[in-house]
Design a protein around this motif. Structure first.
Motif, PDB file in Angstrom:
ATOM      1  N   ILE A  33     -14.103   1.510  -6.243  1.00 38.46           N
ATOM      2  CA  ILE A  33     -15.152   0.505  -5.467  1.00 38.46           C
ATOM      3  C   ILE A  33     -15.768   1.354  -4.034  1.00 38.46           C
ATOM      4  O   ILE A  33     -16.855   0.944  -4.051  1.00 38.46           O
ATOM      5  CB  ILE A  33     -14.056  -0.340  -4.689  1.00 38.46           C
ATOM      6  CG1 ILE A  33     -13.629  -1.354  -5.941  1.00 38.46           C
ATOM      7  CG2 ILE A  33     -14.561  -1.191  -3.767  1.00 38.46           C
ATOM      8  CD1 ILE A  33     -12.367  -2.248  -5.528  1.00 38.46           C
ATOM      9  N   ARG A  34     -14.982   2.309  -3.615  1.00 41.05           N
ATOM     10  CA  ARG A  34     -15.633   3.084  -2.548  1.00 41.05           C
ATOM     11  C   ARG A  34     -16.785   3.850  -3.193  1.00 41.05           C
ATOM     12  O   ARG A  34     -17.903   4.044  -2.459  1.00 41.05           O
ATOM     13  CB  ARG A  34     -14.695   3.915  -1.894  1.00 41.05           C
ATOM     14  CG  ARG A  34     -13.519   3.519  -0.996  1.00 41.05           C
ATOM     15  CD  ARG A  34     -13.032   4.644  -0.169  1.00 41.05           C
ATOM     16  NE  ARG A  34     -12.173   5.530  -0.901  1.00 41.05           N
ATOM     17  CZ  ARG A  34     -11.155   4.917  -1.297  1.00 41.05           C
ATOM     18  NH1 ARG A  34     -10.507   3.883  -0.927  1.00 41.05           N
ATOM     19  NH2 ARG A  34     -10.250   5.683  -2.148  1.00 41.05           N
ATOM     20  N   ALA A  35     -16.912   4.422  -4.423  1.00 40.40           N
ATOM     21  CA  ALA A  35     -17.763   5.158  -4.884  1.00 40.40           C
ATOM     22  C   ALA A  35     -18.996   4.274  -5.039  1.00 40.40           C
ATOM     23  O   ALA A  35     -20.048   4.559  -4.775  1.00 40.40           O
ATOM     24  CB  ALA A  35     -17.459   5.758  -6.398  1.00 40.40           C
ATOM     25  N   VAL A  36     -18.649   3.019  -5.668  1.00 44.62           N
ATOM     26  CA  VAL A  36     -20.023   2.017  -5.727  1.00 44.62           C
ATOM     27  C   VAL A  36     -20.553   1.830  -4.320  1.00 44.62           C
ATOM     28  O   VAL A  36     -21.832   1.585  -4.060  1.00 44.62           O
ATOM     29  CB  VAL A  36     -19.529   0.782  -6.557  1.00 44.62           C
ATOM     30  CG1 VAL A  36     -20.513  -0.268  -6.558  1.00 44.62           C
ATOM     31  CG2 VAL A  36     -19.216   0.999  -7.739  1.00 44.62           C
ATOM     32  N   LEU A  37     -19.608   1.253  -3.245  1.00 36.67           N
ATOM     33  CA  LEU A  37     -20.170   1.160  -1.947  1.00 36.67           C
ATOM     34  C   LEU A  37     -21.066   2.220  -1.607  1.00 36.67           C
ATOM     35  O   LEU A  37     -21.772   2.035  -0.814  1.00 36.67           O
ATOM     36  CB  LEU A  37     -19.212   0.485  -1.129  1.00 36.67           C
ATOM     37  CG  LEU A  37     -18.627  -0.662  -1.580  1.00 36.67           C
ATOM     38  CD1 LEU A  37     -17.186  -1.142  -0.909  1.00 36.67           C
ATOM     39  CD2 LEU A  37     -19.520  -1.865  -1.657  1.00 36.67           C
ATOM     40  N   ARG A  38     -20.505   3.440  -1.670  1.00 38.44           N
ATOM     41  CA  ARG A  38     -20.705   4.664  -1.075  1.00 38.44           C
ATOM     42  C   ARG A  38     -22.343   4.922  -1.537  1.00 38.44           C
ATOM     43  O   ARG A  38     -23.241   5.270  -0.855  1.00 38.44           O
ATOM     44  CB  ARG A  38     -20.137   5.799  -1.384  1.00 38.44           C
ATOM     45  CG  ARG A  38     -20.698   7.150  -0.869  1.00 38.44           C
ATOM     46  CD  ARG A  38     -20.135   8.122  -1.267  1.00 38.44           C
ATOM     47  NE  ARG A  38     -20.171   8.237  -2.846  1.00 38.44           N
ATOM     48  CZ  ARG A  38     -19.633   9.298  -3.609  1.00 38.44           C
ATOM     49  NH1 ARG A  38     -18.775   9.897  -3.134  1.00 38.44           N
ATOM     50  NH2 ARG A  38     -19.992   9.204  -4.937  1.00 38.44           N
ATOM     51  N   TYR A  46     -21.955  -3.459  -9.341  1.00 39.01           N
ATOM     52  CA  TYR A  46     -20.782  -4.419  -8.990  1.00 39.01           C
ATOM     53  C   TYR A  46     -20.392  -5.409  -9.881  1.00 39.01           C
ATOM     54  O   TYR A  46     -18.995  -5.516  -9.925  1.00 39.01           O
ATOM     55  CB  TYR A  46     -21.518  -5.271  -7.616  1.00 39.01           C
ATOM     56  CG  TYR A  46     -22.109  -4.333  -6.131  1.00 39.01           C
ATOM     57  CD1 TYR A  46     -21.238  -3.383  -5.699  1.00 39.01           C
ATOM     58  CD2 TYR A  46     -23.093  -4.538  -5.983  1.00 39.01           C
ATOM     59  CE1 TYR A  46     -21.487  -2.606  -4.613  1.00 39.01           C
ATOM     60  CE2 TYR A  46     -23.416  -3.582  -4.867  1.00 39.01           C
ATOM     61  CZ  TYR A  46     -22.697  -2.818  -4.111  1.00 39.01           C
ATOM     62  OH  TYR A  46     -23.450  -2.083  -3.026  1.00 39.01           O
ATOM     63  N   GLN A  47     -21.064  -5.912 -10.446  1.00 39.47           N
ATOM     64  CA  GLN A  47     -20.957  -7.002 -11.593  1.00 39.47           C
ATOM     65  C   GLN A  47     -19.833  -6.153 -12.394  1.00 39.47           C
ATOM     66  O   GLN A  47     -18.926  -6.776 -13.037  1.00 39.47           O
ATOM     67  CB  GLN A  47     -22.112  -7.541 -12.181  1.00 39.47           C
ATOM     68  CG  GLN A  47     -21.867  -8.732 -13.065  1.00 39.47           C
ATOM     69  CD  GLN A  47     -23.026  -9.288 -13.470  1.00 39.47           C
ATOM     70  OE1 GLN A  47     -23.966  -8.708 -13.962  1.00 39.47           O
ATOM     71  NE2 GLN A  47     -23.071 -10.687 -13.549  1.00 39.47           N
ATOM     72  N   MET A  48     -20.313  -4.925 -13.066  1.00 35.95           N
ATOM     73  CA  MET A  48     -19.625  -4.340 -13.966  1.00 35.95           C
ATOM     74  C   MET A  48     -18.300  -3.987 -13.614  1.00 35.95           C
ATOM     75  O   MET A  48     -17.207  -4.042 -14.264  1.00 35.95           O
ATOM     76  CB  MET A  48     -20.424  -3.020 -14.412  1.00 35.95           C
ATOM     77  CG  MET A  48     -19.763  -2.137 -15.788  1.00 35.95           C
ATOM     78  SD  MET A  48     -18.479  -1.169 -15.104  1.00 35.95           S
ATOM     79  CE  MET A  48     -18.891  -0.233 -13.946  1.00 35.95           C
ATOM     80  N   LEU A  49     -18.160  -3.431 -12.355  1.00 40.15           N
ATOM     81  CA  LEU A  49     -16.741  -2.891 -11.982  1.00 40.15           C
ATOM     82  C   LEU A  49     -15.863  -4.164 -11.614  1.00 40.15           C
ATOM     83  O   LEU A  49     -14.877  -4.003 -11.974  1.00 40.15           O
ATOM     84  CB  LEU A  49     -17.333  -2.216 -10.618  1.00 40.15           C
ATOM     85  CG  LEU A  49     -15.644  -1.848  -9.895  1.00 40.15           C
ATOM     86  CD1 LEU A  49     -15.088  -0.813 -10.744  1.00 40.15           C
ATOM     87  CD2 LEU A  49     -16.127  -0.943  -8.661  1.00 40.15           C
ATOM     88  N   GLU A  50     -16.375  -5.326 -11.194  1.00 44.30           N
ATOM     89  CA  GLU A  50     -15.703  -6.430 -10.969  1.00 44.30           C
ATOM     90  C   GLU A  50     -15.036  -6.922 -12.305  1.00 44.30           C
ATOM     91  O   GLU A  50     -13.886  -7.360 -12.512  1.00 44.30           O
ATOM     92  CB  GLU A  50     -16.420  -7.566 -10.414  1.00 44.30           C
ATOM     93  CG  GLU A  50     -15.659  -9.033 -10.104  1.00 44.30           C
ATOM     94  CD  GLU A  50     -16.423 -10.099  -9.456  1.00 44.30           C
ATOM     95  OE1 GLU A  50     -16.089 -11.105  -9.015  1.00 44.30           O
ATOM     96  OE2 GLU A  50     -17.856 -10.073  -9.715  1.00 44.30           O
ATOM     97  N   ALA A  51     -15.891  -6.908 -13.164  1.00 47.68           N
ATOM     98  CA  ALA A  51     -15.516  -7.337 -14.695  1.00 47.68           C
ATOM     99  C   ALA A  51     -14.341  -6.442 -15.053  1.00 47.68           C
ATOM    100  O   ALA A  51     -13.197  -6.804 -15.530  1.00 47.68           O
ATOM    101  CB  ALA A  51     -16.497  -7.553 -15.570  1.00 47.68           C
TER     102      ALA A  51
END
Length: 103
Positions: A33-38, A46-51
């Motif tokens: 999550i930190r990597a995606v936000l960073r 975001y959608q892929m990580l959430e799923a």
């Protein structure tokens, strides 16, 4: 492995090893999550990580669950900024600092 171009394979391996050794999946998910936000990723990341996280919670630390998070890490590594994008970000930041027009 998300800091440089071409880290897909190793990102997946690191995730698989982390889970195979029964390390905390929550810490791993927080890192992704930190990597995606960073990286200020787009909507699809975001959608892929959430799923992926939702699916991992369903499967748990089974081989299937491990593959899900490994695939998520590989996807994120594949979509990490290239060196060109990093340079572009630096150029924009410098222009903003100098109060120059971006376009």
């Amino acid at each position: 492995m998300l800091d440089r171009h071409g880290g897909m394979e190793m990102a997946g391996r690191y995730v698989a090893r982390h889970l195979t050794l029964s390390h905390d999946a929550g810490a791993l998910i927080a890192t992704l999550i930190r990597a995606v936000l960073r990286e200020d990723a787009g909507f699809h990341s975001y959608q892929m990580l959430e799923a992926s996280v939702a699916q991992f919670r369903e499967w748990g630390p089974t081989p299937e669950g491990q593959r899900i998070l490994s695939a998520a890490a590989r996807y994120l590594a594949a979509h990490s900024p290239t060196e060109r994008a990093d340079l572009q970000t630096a150029v924009v930041a410098r222009k903003l600092a100098r109060d120059e027009k971006l376009y």
